[in-house]
Scaffold this motif. Structure first.
Motif, PDB file in Angstrom:
ATOM      1  N   LEU A   1       0.908  -1.254   0.002  1.00  0.00           N
ATOM      2  CA  LEU A   1       0.058   0.178  -0.221  1.00  0.00           C
ATOM      3  C   LEU A   1       0.887   1.187   0.003  1.00  0.00           C
ATOM      4  O   LEU A   1       0.505   2.137  -0.783  1.00  0.00           O
ATOM      5  CB  LEU A   1      -0.910  -0.050   1.185  1.00  0.00           C
ATOM      6  CG  LEU A   1      -1.990  -1.241   1.125  1.00  0.00           C
ATOM      7  CD1 LEU A   1      -2.933  -1.295   2.262  1.00  0.00           C
ATOM      8  CD2 LEU A   1      -2.952  -1.265  -0.061  1.00  0.00           C
ATOM      9  N   ALA A   2       2.006   1.191   0.495  1.00  0.00           N
ATOM     10  CA  ALA A   2       3.020   2.287   0.727  1.00  0.00           C
ATOM     11  C   ALA A   2       3.643   2.686  -0.512  1.00  0.00           C
ATOM     12  O   ALA A   2       4.211   3.542  -1.034  1.00  0.00           O
ATOM     13  CB  ALA A   2       4.024   2.108   1.924  1.00  0.00           C
ATOM     14  N   SER A   3       3.614   1.514  -1.622  1.00  0.00           N
ATOM     15  CA  SER A   3       4.335   1.628  -2.773  1.00  0.00           C
ATOM     16  C   SER A   3       3.420   2.504  -3.785  1.00  0.00           C
ATOM     17  O   SER A   3       3.929   2.872  -4.945  1.00  0.00           O
ATOM     18  CB  SER A   3       4.643   0.470  -3.384  1.00  0.00           C
ATOM     19  OG  SER A   3       3.463  -0.368  -3.796  1.00  0.00           O
ATOM     20  N   VAL A   4       2.123   2.590  -3.349  1.00  0.00           N
ATOM     21  CA  VAL A   4       1.209   3.374  -4.303  1.00  0.00           C
ATOM     22  C   VAL A   4       1.874   4.671  -4.852  1.00  0.00           C
ATOM     23  O   VAL A   4       1.930   5.660  -4.031  1.00  0.00           O
ATOM     24  CB  VAL A   4      -0.226   3.449  -3.839  1.00  0.00           C
ATOM     25  CG1 VAL A   4      -1.249   4.009  -4.589  1.00  0.00           C
ATOM     26  CG2 VAL A   4      -0.593   1.787  -3.759  1.00  0.00           C
ATOM     27  N   ASP A   5       1.665   4.869  -6.072  1.00  0.00           N
ATOM     28  CA  ASP A   5       2.069   6.086  -6.557  1.00  0.00           C
ATOM     29  C   ASP A   5       0.662   6.894  -6.622  1.00  0.00           C
ATOM     30  O   ASP A   5      -0.112   6.913  -7.099  1.00  0.00           O
ATOM     31  CB  ASP A   5       2.149   5.900  -8.125  1.00  0.00           C
ATOM     32  CG  ASP A   5       2.750   7.444  -8.833  1.00  0.00           C
ATOM     33  OD1 ASP A   5       2.753   8.220  -8.195  1.00  0.00           O
ATOM     34  OD2 ASP A   5       3.295   7.155 -10.124  1.00  0.00           O
ATOM     35  N   PRO A   6       0.805   8.276  -5.818  1.00  0.00           N
ATOM     36  CA  PRO A   6      -0.217   9.093  -5.622  1.00  0.00           C
ATOM     37  C   PRO A   6      -1.073   9.838  -6.984  1.00  0.00           C
ATOM     38  O   PRO A   6      -2.058   9.775  -6.891  1.00  0.00           O
ATOM     39  CB  PRO A   6       0.120  10.251  -4.538  1.00  0.00           C
ATOM     40  CG  PRO A   6       1.640   9.873  -4.351  1.00  0.00           C
ATOM     41  CD  PRO A   6       2.099   8.536  -5.151  1.00  0.00           C
TER      42      PRO A   6
ATOM     43  N   GLY B   1      -6.948  -4.446   1.713  1.00  0.00           N
ATOM     44  CA  GLY B   1      -6.455  -3.286   2.595  1.00  0.00           C
ATOM     45  C   GLY B   1      -6.304  -1.948   2.395  1.00  0.00           C
ATOM     46  O   GLY B   1      -6.101  -1.069   3.325  1.00  0.00           O
ATOM     47  N   ALA B   2      -6.737  -1.623   0.878  1.00  0.00           N
ATOM     48  CA  ALA B   2      -6.505  -0.244   0.733  1.00  0.00           C
ATOM     49  C   ALA B   2      -7.689   0.535   1.320  1.00  0.00           C
ATOM     50  O   ALA B   2      -8.770   0.088   1.408  1.00  0.00           O
ATOM     51  CB  ALA B   2      -6.453  -0.075  -0.746  1.00  0.00           C
ATOM     52  N   PRO B   3      -7.588   1.925   1.592  1.00  0.00           N
ATOM     53  CA  PRO B   3      -9.107   2.749   1.901  1.00  0.00           C
ATOM     54  C   PRO B   3      -9.904   2.490   0.867  1.00  0.00           C
ATOM     55  O   PRO B   3      -9.502   2.330  -0.345  1.00  0.00           O
ATOM     56  CB  PRO B   3      -8.293   3.936   1.938  1.00  0.00           C
ATOM     57  CG  PRO B   3      -6.658   3.843   2.214  1.00  0.00           C
ATOM     58  CD  PRO B   3      -6.202   2.716   1.395  1.00  0.00           C
ATOM     59  N   ALA B   4     -11.134   2.594   1.146  1.00  0.00           N
ATOM     60  CA  ALA B   4     -12.195   2.432   0.329  1.00  0.00           C
ATOM     61  C   ALA B   4     -12.249   3.180  -0.964  1.00  0.00           C
ATOM     62  O   ALA B   4     -12.400   2.591  -1.995  1.00  0.00           O
ATOM     63  CB  ALA B   4     -13.521   2.262   1.048  1.00  0.00           C
TER      64      ALA B   4
END
Ligand code: 2M8
Length: 447
Positions: free
Chosen positions: A296-301, A332-335
């Protein structure tokens, strides 16, 4: 070619052919990944193959996974290839030189790297299939789950112990082959930095003689790098800590990490059912959480897609590949973010790209300039990847999407050649035909 490949077989014929392929690839001891191109057992292929075979013969599925687990290294690693006697595949065990490795078991010959940990998912699925079958199948599969659990736990512990070299929480691969997506554009940048420091021992590629069109396989430059990494690892006798320290390729892999996260959960659930020690269950839950947090922390904003991490270069990698959807595998990502990623997955950049034969995610977005529709992991659709997402959708409660993956996967494979991968606009089967894991996921979709 196009016309033949788009024949649509009735479901019963397709299932019969899938069974025929799996039986045909069975040497008696091993179900090879493919009849000619891959005459050995591959780690993650075997996990999917066993799921398909379980629908035909639960005990044969169990013995396939037993064969894989018997090749587990003493330190816990499940090797990516377990070799048969066949010599028509390169690199074979001599090139790996794994007999030099301290932890390699004595009675088998294996490669020296691993592949994505989908095995707990496979054991869970086979257990469910075997229970449904009832009778002695049920007893055999329950006994197997009990026997396999500690090996799977040791395998996950190995990954956690040796393959989380930095603070990102991602699990790292030391070779593109470990990701299963060998020549994906995901690895172009890290591979560009892999430069043979010495003359490579000479070699001849055998894979090119096994496919109709050599352009469907990786290039020679890519192979030189694959082989150089083997030289490096052989140099340190596959000692896992030294490999990670020395390898000129070290990348945090989001797709493998997401699979690891969800497999740890599956293994924890199974362990709870089997009454395994509380400490081990807690560990698995912790490993799942850490890997999921890494994904989840790897996600490119900017794009919402997960990114691999080039640990050697200390940089995020942003190739636009199917691996970017890794958060959908582990959840597990925010909805709102999860919904945006689902929209991207089904939308016009991916499964909904205009003109696709079937709504299975291509390995690279057709909207990407690097997309190559016939080139291995650089564009074609892989049924097994569609199966993975369908399985994850079902697990996370997206039952309609799971059903779509099943229907679209069957549309892609309806002609019954069981291609290794497919041209997304014509549906032509590419690479090997009679590919075992393709036949296996088709059987699972049909049963
Ligand atoms: C492909 O990889 C092997 C090397 O491991 C090869 O190209 O020789 C990949 O698609 C990999 O994911 C797969 O497990 C293997 C066997 O199907 O073939």
């Amino acid at each position: 070619e196009t016309e033949v490949s788009r024949r649509c077989l009735p479901a019963s014929t397709l299932a019969a052919r899938a069974a025929y392929v799996l039986r045909g690839n069975d040497t008696g001891t091993v179900i090879t990944a493919a009849p000619k191109l891959y005459p050995h057992m591959w780690s993650w292929d075997a996990a999917f193959i066993a799921i398909g075979v379980a629908h035909l013969d639960v005990r044969r599925a169990v013995s396939e996974l037993d064969t894989l687990l018997a090749a587990q290294w003493h330190n816990g690693m499940l090797p990516h290839i377990v070799y048969t006697e066949d010599t028509d595949y390169f690199p074979g065990p001599d090139r790996w030189g794994t007999h030099l490795a301290e932890h390699m078991p004595e009675h088998v010959r294996t490669s020296g790297i691993c592949q994505p940990p989908v095995h707990a998912i496979s054991v869970r699925r086979i257990l469910d299939i075997g229970r449904r079958a009832g009778g002695s199948d049920r007893a055999a599969v329950e006994e197997f789950a009990r026997r396999a659990w500690p090996s799977l736990y040791a395998w996950h512990r190995w990954l956690m112990r040796f393959r989380t070299p930095d603070e990102t929480g991602l699990l790292a691969v030391v070779h593109g082959w470990e990701s299963g997506m060998d020549n994906s554009p995901r690895w172009d940048e890290p591979y560009a930095a892999v430069r043979p420091a010495a003359e490579l021992p000479p070699y001849a590629r055998l894979d090119l003689g096994m496919v109709r069109d050599t352009a469907e396989r990786p290039t020679d430059t890519e192979y030189d790098r694959y082989l150089w990494l083997i030289e490096e690892m052989r140099g340190v006798r596959y000692a896992p800590d030294e490999v990670v320290r020395e390898s000129s390729f070290l990348v945090g892999d989001v797709f493998l990490s997401a699979i690891f996260a969800v497999s740890c959960q599956v293994l924890e659930e199974l362990g709870t059912e089997l009454g395994r020690p509380e400490r081990e269950l807690r560990e698995l839950a912790g490993w799942a959480a850490a890997a999921r947090a890494g994904v989840l922390a790897s996600v490119d904003p900017a794009t919402g897609m997960a990114r691999d991490r080039d640990i050697r270069a200390n940089a995020w990698l942003s190739a636009r590949t199917v691996a970017g959807f890794a958060p959908l595998l582990c959840g597990g990502a925010p909805a709102d973010r999860e919904q945006a990623l689902l929209d991207e997955f089904t939308g016009p950049g991916w499964c909904g790209y205009p003109g696709l034969i079937a709504g299975i995610p291509p390995s690279v977005s057709p909207a990407d300039p690097g997309f190559l529709p016939r080139q291995y992991w650089r564009g074609p659709q892989w049924p097994v990847i569609g199966w993975m997402f369908g399985w994850a959708f079902a697990r996370h409660g997206y039952s309609e999407l799971a059903e779509t993956m099943r229907a679209e996967g069957l549309r892609l494979t309806a002609a019954g050649e069981f291609g290794e991968y497919y041209e997304p606009f014509t549906g032509a089967a590419l690479g090997s035909t009679g590919q075992s894991w393709t036949a296996a996921v088709v059987l699972d979709w049909l049963c």
